[in-house]
Design an enzyme around this catalytic site. Structure first.
Site, PDB file in Angstrom:
ATOM      1  NE  ARG A  55      -3.339  -0.437   2.695  1.00  0.00           N
ATOM      2  CZ  ARG A  55      -4.645  -0.625   2.538  1.00  0.00           C
ATOM      3  NH1 ARG A  55      -5.434   0.398   2.381  1.00  0.00           N
ATOM      4  NH2 ARG A  55      -5.157  -1.831   2.560  1.00  0.00           N
ATOM      5  CB  THR A  56       3.487   2.517   2.311  1.00  0.00           C
ATOM      6  OG1 THR A  56       2.601   2.392   3.423  1.00  0.00           O
ATOM      7  CG2 THR A  56       4.311   3.777   2.477  1.00  0.00           C
ATOM      8  CE  LYS A  83      19.448   0.301  13.600  1.00  0.00           C
ATOM      9  NZ  LYS A  83      19.109   1.224  14.687  1.00  0.00           N
ATOM     10  NE  ARG A 105       6.651   0.803   5.297  1.00  0.00           N
ATOM     11  CZ  ARG A 105       5.428   0.668   5.781  1.00  0.00           C
ATOM     12  NH1 ARG A 105       5.018  -0.479   6.248  1.00  0.00           N
ATOM     13  NH2 ARG A 105       4.613   1.685   5.806  1.00  0.00           N
ATOM     14  CG  HIS A 135       3.926   5.487   8.336  1.00  0.00           C
ATOM     15  ND1 HIS A 135       4.391   6.076   7.177  1.00  0.00           N
ATOM     16  CD2 HIS A 135       3.126   4.477   7.934  1.00  0.00           C
ATOM     17  CE1 HIS A 135       3.893   5.423   6.130  1.00  0.00           C
ATOM     18  NE2 HIS A 135       3.124   4.452   6.566  1.00  0.00           N
TER      19      HIS A 135
END
Length: 344
Positions: A55-56, A83, A105, A135
């Site tokens: 969706r994003t 990371k 993201r 977000h």
């Protein structure tokens, strides 16, 4: 505007209102037969998704393409991406390709901040969700939806959400939507109440600029907007409530509960909705539910953010056109001018 968008808490009231007003301009473009602006022509935007979110990612991609940017989708499958080294290597690869903006993201809270401040890459960084942290574009699209519904599409221009009462219900602990919304809505002058079982509230929630309640029924009659959050089962490794039925009984929104809300009040949901859990089909399909509007508004907000970070300070949409000779390709037209020809 700042160089990056990492956290909703970084935005001042004026920053936020500028983004909302710019999104209103962008939304008008979506009403045209041709939904494109030449604003970011020649700019390259990478969607760097270490965590799945159709969706994003689709929303950002639609926004980028409507602004005529070149889009690269980078999906880092596999949970071994951590990371540090691998994020650094990826960033340096993108830097070598000459990328102008990175939409990231990441499952680790703080990864977008690390990318923006590391010196690994000289690009605008937009946080599309990091861990259970932030977000910001979700909070912006939610605020945009509220302003349109509660203040008005035109009346809302230049306005914030001063005095509006917003209730956010459900899984506050595992989501980033509530945290980002509390930050932004507080900045915009709204009064926020979180409603959840105690097991789904994060440690330190008492320091957030909001009220906390365990009783949904008492908050509904005094809410201008009620935002229902999905219970994030994929992030849960323990029993946070007895049964789904018990959760729905106490914290689910059905037709009877919706009837206790003020006439003008709206029901919001960031999606995806689990019908029958936090929201019934009757509520999800009612005209008071803004879930589909939020999707459309998400594209306008993301266009606004990309434009403001990359496009500069000229108006995004201008309606007059300068005289242009079509015989000389060397004649540079303003990147921010949309002409009658381009609309056809």
């Amino acid at each position: 505007m700042q160089r990056h968008l990492i956290s909703a808490a970084d935005l001042t009231r004026d920053d936020a209102v500028l983004i909302l007003d710019t999104a209103e301009e962008m939304a008008r473009v979506a009403d045209r037969p041709i939904k494109k602006l030449p604003t970011l022509r020649g700019r390259t935007v990478v969607n760097l998704f270490f965590e799945d979110s159709t969706r994003t990612r689709i929303s950002f991609e639609a926004a980028e393409k409507r602004l005529s940017a070149d889009v690269i989708n980078f999906t880092a499958k596999g949970s071994s991406v951590s990371k540090g080294e691998s994020l650094k290597d990826t960033a340096q690869t993108l830097e070598a390709m000459g990328v102008d903006a990175v939409v990231i993201r990441h499952g680790a809270s703080g990864a977008p901040y690390r990318l923006a401040t590391s010196g690994w890459i000289d690009a605008a960084v937009i946080n599309a969700g990091d861990g259970t942290h932030q977000h910001p574009t979700q909070a912006l699209l939610d605020a945009f939806t509220m302003r349109r519904r509660l203040v008005g599409r035109d009346a809302g221009l230049g306005q914030d959400l001063d005095g509006k009462r917003i209730t956010i219900v459900g899984d506050i602990l595992h989501g980033r939507v509530a945290r980002s919304n509390v930050d932004l809505l507080h900045t915009l002058g709204a009064q926020v109440t979180l409603v959840a079982p105690p097991t789904l509230l994060p440690v330190g929630v008492e320091t957030w600029p909001c009220e906390v309640s365990y009783d949904l029924d008492s908050t509904l009659p005094k809410s201008d907007a009620v935002m229902m959050l999905r219970v994030q089962r994929e992030r849960m490794n323990a029993a946070f409530f007895p049964t789904e039925r018990e959760y729905s009984r106490r914290y689910g929104l059905d037709g009877d509960r919706m009837a206790r809300m003020p006439e003008h009040a709206i029901v919001m949901h960031p999606g995806p909705m689990v019908r029958g859990m936090e929201i019934t089909a009757e509520v999800a399909d009612s005209d008071r539910c803004t879930a589909i509007e939020q999707v459309a508004n998400g594209v306008s907000i993301r266009m606004a953010v990309l434009y403001l970070l990359l496009g500069g300070n000229e108006p995004a949409v201008t309606h007059s056109r300068p005289p242009v000779s079509h015989h000389h390709p060397s004649d540079e037209r303003s990147a921010h001018t949309i002409s009658a020809d381009e609309e056809k």
